[in-house]
Design an enzyme around this catalytic site. Structure first.
Site, PDB file in Angstrom:
ATOM      1  CG  ASP A  17      -0.386   0.723   2.389  1.00 54.55           C
ATOM      2  OD1 ASP A  17       0.800   0.501   2.698  1.00 54.55           O
ATOM      3  OD2 ASP A  17      -1.119   1.514   3.004  1.00 54.55           O
ATOM      4  CD  GLU A  18       4.987   3.302   3.063  1.00 54.29           C
ATOM      5  OE1 GLU A  18       4.504   2.421   3.795  1.00 54.29           O
ATOM      6  OE2 GLU A  18       5.923   4.024   3.393  1.00 54.29           O
TER       7      GLU A  18
HETATM    8  N1  LIG Z   1       1.059  -4.461  11.897  1.00 55.04           N
HETATM    9  C1  LIG Z   1       0.552  -4.391  10.655  1.00 55.04           C
HETATM   10  C2  LIG Z   1       0.429  -3.155  10.011  1.00 55.04           C
HETATM   11  C3  LIG Z   1      -0.119  -3.122   8.737  1.00 55.04           C
HETATM   12  N2  LIG Z   1      -0.525  -4.269   8.137  1.00 55.04           N
HETATM   13  C4  LIG Z   1      -1.136  -4.236   6.789  1.00 55.04           C
HETATM   14  C5  LIG Z   1      -2.597  -3.839   6.880  1.00 55.04           C
HETATM   15  C6  LIG Z   1      -2.628  -2.418   6.425  1.00 55.04           C
HETATM   16  O1  LIG Z   1      -3.845  -2.075   5.829  1.00 55.04           O
HETATM   17  C7  LIG Z   1      -1.477  -2.375   5.462  1.00 55.04           C
HETATM   18  C8  LIG Z   1      -0.890  -0.996   5.317  1.00 55.04           C
HETATM   19  O2  LIG Z   1      -0.327  -0.555   6.533  1.00 55.04           O
HETATM   20  P1  LIG Z   1      -0.406   0.947   6.991  1.00 55.04           P
HETATM   21  O3  LIG Z   1       0.581   1.123   8.103  1.00 55.04           O
HETATM   22  O4  LIG Z   1      -0.241   1.855   5.841  1.00 55.04           O
HETATM   23  O5  LIG Z   1      -1.836   1.128   7.622  1.00 55.04           O
HETATM   24  P2  LIG Z   1      -3.203   1.390   6.876  1.00 55.04           P
HETATM   25  O6  LIG Z   1      -3.003   1.589   5.442  1.00 55.04           O
HETATM   26  O7  LIG Z   1      -4.141   0.287   7.217  1.00 55.04           O
HETATM   27  O8  LIG Z   1      -3.741   2.713   7.563  1.00 55.04           O
HETATM   28  P3  LIG Z   1      -3.231   4.181   7.305  1.00 55.04           P
HETATM   29  O9  LIG Z   1      -4.391   4.938   6.813  1.00 55.04           O
HETATM   30  O10 LIG Z   1      -2.754   4.692   8.615  1.00 55.04           O
HETATM   31  O11 LIG Z   1      -2.117   4.133   6.305  1.00 55.04           O
HETATM   32  O12 LIG Z   1      -0.500  -3.274   5.987  1.00 55.04           O
HETATM   33  C9  LIG Z   1      -0.390  -5.475   8.780  1.00 55.04           C
HETATM   34  O13 LIG Z   1      -0.753  -6.494   8.231  1.00 55.04           O
HETATM   35  N3  LIG Z   1       0.137  -5.519  10.039  1.00 55.04           N
HETATM   36 MG   LIG Z   2      -1.578   2.872   4.566  1.00 55.18          MG
END
Ligand SMILES: Nc1ccn([C@H]2C[C@H](O)[C@@H](COP(=O)(O)OP(=O)(O)OP(=O)(O)O)O2)c(=O)n1
Ligand SMILES: [Mg+2]
Length: 846
Positions: free
Chosen positions: A328-329
């Site tokens: 996602d990044e």
């Molecule tokens: N401890 C973690 C952290 C993240 N992820 C996975 C689920 C997230 O959706 C994805 C992307 O991580 P992000 O840190 O970017 O978090 P999100 O995209 O979910 O939220 P944000 O809006 O803060 O970016 O990686 C995971 O499996 N375990």
């Molecule tokens: Mg994210």
DNA sequence: GCGGATCAC
DNA sequence: TATGGTGATCCGC
């Protein structure tokens, strides 16, 4: 305990920063050497007076449901460590813009006026800058609460009271084994922190609290680092919002606007609605349920995320070279795009995000700045569907960086945060304020890493990965604690099969196998074996048999220890909650095969049999020919008492509810087809599905196809420019590259991890030997008696380690190779020429 | 090479 | 009751 003596130099220090000298005036910290950059480096803290961030300003669609957090309950919780300054909330800084305001990044000089202002932080006198955390009170230590997770900070307005959340987490956790384990870890950390604080206090006492000399040295370091600043690139970091959750929302619109989490036993992420209640990544499901009783749980679906990720990346690729850091990044260079399209970086980012939203339905946030580190942090600033742009000026970069909580610096995690906090560093600006003190413990805190953060420096190039850079492949499974040895073996089999499957899919072999186990007390233990410097394998049987040997050896070891009256790691009980296998020292079979340069190196990989070179026959082959004997354990042994490892007692039995606890873990090693069945059965596990390695790496191989197929713009990257060394592939951006360049040019990427924590000493030796006088090594014994004849690395007192290290030269190991300078000792050369080069070197190099 | 820690996502 | 999986880096042996 003794540490953190009340007397201590902590008191000395309390007044240290502000004391006698008008620090800012006298020690103009830096002087710019770069002609092109006429910047006067601001002092540690300039004043920020912001108006609340523009919050909504631009951005279209994607409604952002405003907060609506409940009330804040009572909740007290004693915070043992008073925060020095109630830092302003998310101030808006000059040179930093939240959205597309074209003001940002026009290159037009922002006037940051950093000339004045007393150090903000220092104005709030710290009682005891250096304290150790002891949880004497009835309330749990701050650090423990923090360790348990929950809101790391920020976004105060978006969520219900932080303390209330932490209290709930604590209440839900406090009786669990997990909690006990965290408590223990915290206690260990406390010891470490106390020791460091004591050391610092001693050093300070020796100097009578005067650290001016040290400050001067740091100022020199800063000046050197400043020379490396590059402001000519435009790097954007794009990060999807609540990625997994958003993917599911796209598939099932009924989820929109509801509080749900993705994952079961542990949340991978939570929807923004759920976050309002305190639910977050890595939180236990049952805890999240307490925070948000109506929370819905959605099962993982990795193919969905992969698919969504590909769509996003394909779009980003149209704007420039990208380097995905996760599904996602991604990092992307907008330098060329902005020049070509004649748009500001802010506008470019807006376009990017708008396009992603329009074409994929996924909202993403972005951070734009001259380097990767700042962009990464900036991307989180206006998180849900927003962006933040930092102007390419030293002032803007430093001001932005300076206001960050130290924890927000990529690479600073919970542990580092706590260590730094113990010495008074809460924000990045504190690094400068306390630079003298930090210099005294530079090795422990990774001073130059911190200084780079302070300066707002970071990587400015987009690197890309190739398959040869992959280091390992692993599979691990958590289950309800058990002690039955036969069951361990079966689990090991399943894991071996899964690992072999991943190897097959991704076309890698390896020469080192590592068994990982976690006891019921959450003690992690790993045991590794390298079969040989040229023995590569990738088959389930070898994984299993070698893994079993390691497991057996470990169990035997423990028995012995216990017999001797010692207590092995994790306690006397051999009761496990996790087993895993990892394959490392990889060889890229795809590259090997494609190039066809396999000469005498035996088969690549036929089915699932061992892929080994001719010299590898001994071990692996032997086992191959030796039938099931090795596997001797029949299903009958399953329930036998003698198979129980716990001559000491079993752990909580079970009747599972969540984990990899399929009661029936049949041996399927020679399995024909029902492994899939097995794997599917795994789906009972807490996560519902397993990531099956590859997440990031899978795309590396097909990248070309992918871009070709989706290639909208079909270029966007050539024409226009001369040098275009960068290509786009998958690769964690922060890795690889930093150490390769002896010139070390840039500095921290998002989080190089190169230099952090106590890595300082190494850098001193390795990188600074050129202009040696710059760093002093005074508090370091330096050269031990033992030195590696090849690379000169010194080894303090361990011949074993030294010999192993020297041997590694002959194994063509990566790290050694890197360190060996071109013109290093002749012995190295001669030796190397004799030894076969690793496959990796031979074929995997572009 | 090994094992433990730390970090990110 | 109860806290995941994958990959990487670094240190000190
Ligand atoms: N401890 C973690 C952290 C993240 N992820 C996975 C689920 C997230 O959706 C994805 C992307 O991580 P992000 O840190 O970017 O978090 P999100 O995209 O979910 O939220 P944000 O809006 O803060 O970016 O990686 C995971 O499996 N375990
Ligand atoms: Mg994210």
């Amino acid at each position: 305990m003794a540490p953190s003596p009340s007397t201590s130099a902590a008191d000395l220090l309390a007044g240290s920063p502000p004391p006698p000298v008008p620090r800012l005036a006298s020690t103009s910290p830096v002087r710019l050497s770069r002609a092109s950059q006429s910047a006067s480096l601001p002092p540690s803290t300039s004043k920020f007076r912001y108006s609340a961030p523009p919050e909504d300003a631009s951005t279209t669609s994607v409604q952002r449901p405003k907060p609506s957090p409940p009330r804040s309950g009572p909740v007290k919780t004693s915070t043992l460590l008073p925060r020095p300054s109630p830092r302003a909330q998310e101030p808006q800084q000059a040179g930093v813009s939240s959205y597309g305001q074209s003001s940002a990044w026009k290159g037009k000089g922002k006037e940051v006026d950093s000339s004045v202002a007393a150090p903000a932080v220092a104005t709030v006198p710290q009682k005891r800058p250096f304290t150790s955390t002891k949880s004497t009170g009835p309330q749990p230590a701050e650090s423990l609460l923090r360790r348990l997770g929950g809101p790391s900070d920020q976004k105060a307005g978006l969520m219900r009271d932080k303390e209330e959340v932490r209290q709930i987490i604590y209440e839900a956790s406090k009786n669990s084994k997990y909690f006990i384990a965290q408590q223990e870890k915290d206690a260990q950390l406390t010891l470490r922190v106390d020791a460091l604080v004591a050391r610092l206090n001693r050093l300070l006492a020796e100097r009578g609290g005067n650290v001016k000399a040290e400050q001067a040295r740091v100022d020199e370091m800063i000046a050197e680092l400043e020379k490396t600043r590059v402001l000519t690139e435009t790097i954007v970091v794009v990060d999807a919002d609540a990625f997994y959750a958003s993917c599911h929302q796209r598939e099932d619109p009924s989820l929109v606007g509801t509080a749900f989490a993705v994952g079961g036993g542990v949340l991978t992420t939570a929807s923004y609605e759920a976050r309002k209640y305190g639910c977050s990544s890595a939180m236990a499901g049952f805890v999240a349920k307490k925070l948000c009783p109506h929370l819905k749980f959605i099962s993982l679906d990795f193919s969905l995320y992969s698919s969504c990720s590909k769509s996003i990346m394909a779009i980003l690729r149209q704007y420039g070279d990208i380097s995905p850091a996760s599904l996602d990044e991604a990092y992307c260079s907008l330098t060329d795009y902005c020049r070509r399209e004649k748009v500001t970086p802010a506008e470019a980012a807006e376009r990017m995000r708008a396009q992603v939203l329009a074409e994929t339905g996924l909202s993403v946030s972005a951070g734009v700045s001259p380097n990767a580190m700042l962009s990464k942090v900036a991307a989180d600033k206006n998180k849900p569907n927003g962006q933040c742009v930092i102007d390419p000026t030293p002032e803007a970069c430093m001001e932005f960086a300076g206001g960050l909580p130290i924890r927000n610096v990529p690479g600073i995690g919970r542990v580092s945060e706590r260590i730094l906090q113990a010495v008074g560093v809460h924000t990045v600006a504190d690094v400068y304020r306390l630079r003298g003190e930090l210099f005294l413990i530079r090795n422990e805190v990774g001073l130059s890493f911190l200084l780079r953060a302070y300066l707002g420096l970071g990587r400015t190039t987009i690197s890309h990965a190739d398959r040869s850079q992959r280091k390992g492949i692993s599979v691990e499974r958590t289950f309800h604690s058990e002690s039955n040895i036969a069951r361990f073996y079966k689990r090991l089999e399943n894991i071996a099969e899964a690992l072999a499957g991943d190897c097959e899919k991704s076309q890698y072999s390896g020469r080192t196998i590592t068994l990982k186990i976690k006891t019921h007390t959450y003690q992690s233990i790993s045991r590794a074996k390298t079969l040989g410097s040229a023995i590569y394998f990738s088959d389930a049987r070898t994984f299993y048999t070698e893994g079993k040997k390691l497991l057996d050896k470990e169990m035997a070891n423990r028995r012995q220890m216990i017999a001797r009256g010692q207590i092995p790691k994790g306690g006397k009980d051999f009761c496990l909650r996790l087993i895993g296998l990892r394959l490392s020292n990889l060889r890229d079979d795809k590259a090997t095969k494609d190039t066809g340069k396999l000469d005498g190196w035996a088969g690549t990989r036929s089915k699932s049999k061992a892929a080994t070179n001719s010299q590898g026959k001994s071990k692996v082959k032997k086992e191959e020919s030796a039938p099931p004997d090795e596997l001797a354990f029949e299903s009958g042994d399953l329930d036998e008492e003698h198979n129980r490892s716990d001559l000491f007692g079993d752990e909580d039995d079970h009747h599972s509810l969540g984990f990899d606890d399929e009661d029936d873990v049949k041996p399927t090693l020679d399995g024909d087809g029902d492994e899939l069945q097995q794997l599917n059965n795994f789906i009972r596990s807490s996560q519902g599905e397993h990531p099956s390695s590859d997440q990031l790496w899978a795309a590396v191989g097909d990248d070309v196809d992918l871009s070709g197929m989706e290639g909208f713009d079909e270029d966007s990257a050539d024409e226009e420019d001369d040098i275009k060394p960068i290509d786009t592939t998958h690769k964690p951006f922060w890795t690889a590259g930093e150490s390769l360049n002896s010139k070390k040019q840039t500095g921290a990427g998002p989080a190089p991890m190169k230099d952090r924590l106590s890595f300082e000493s190494k850098r001193v030796k390795e990188e600074m030997d050129e202009d040696a006088d710059f760093f002093i090594v005074e508090d370091e014994p330096v050269v031990g008696p033992l030195k590696c004849p090849v690379c000169e690395k010194s080894f303090a007192g361990s011949e074993v380690a030294l010999s192993a290290h020297v041997a590694s030269h002959f194994d063509d190991e990566e790290p050694v190779k890197k360190k060996v300078k071109v013109g290093s000792s002749s012995s190295a050369k001669s030796v190397k020429s004799v030894k076969p080069r690793s496959l990796k070197d031979m074929f995997a190099r572009r």
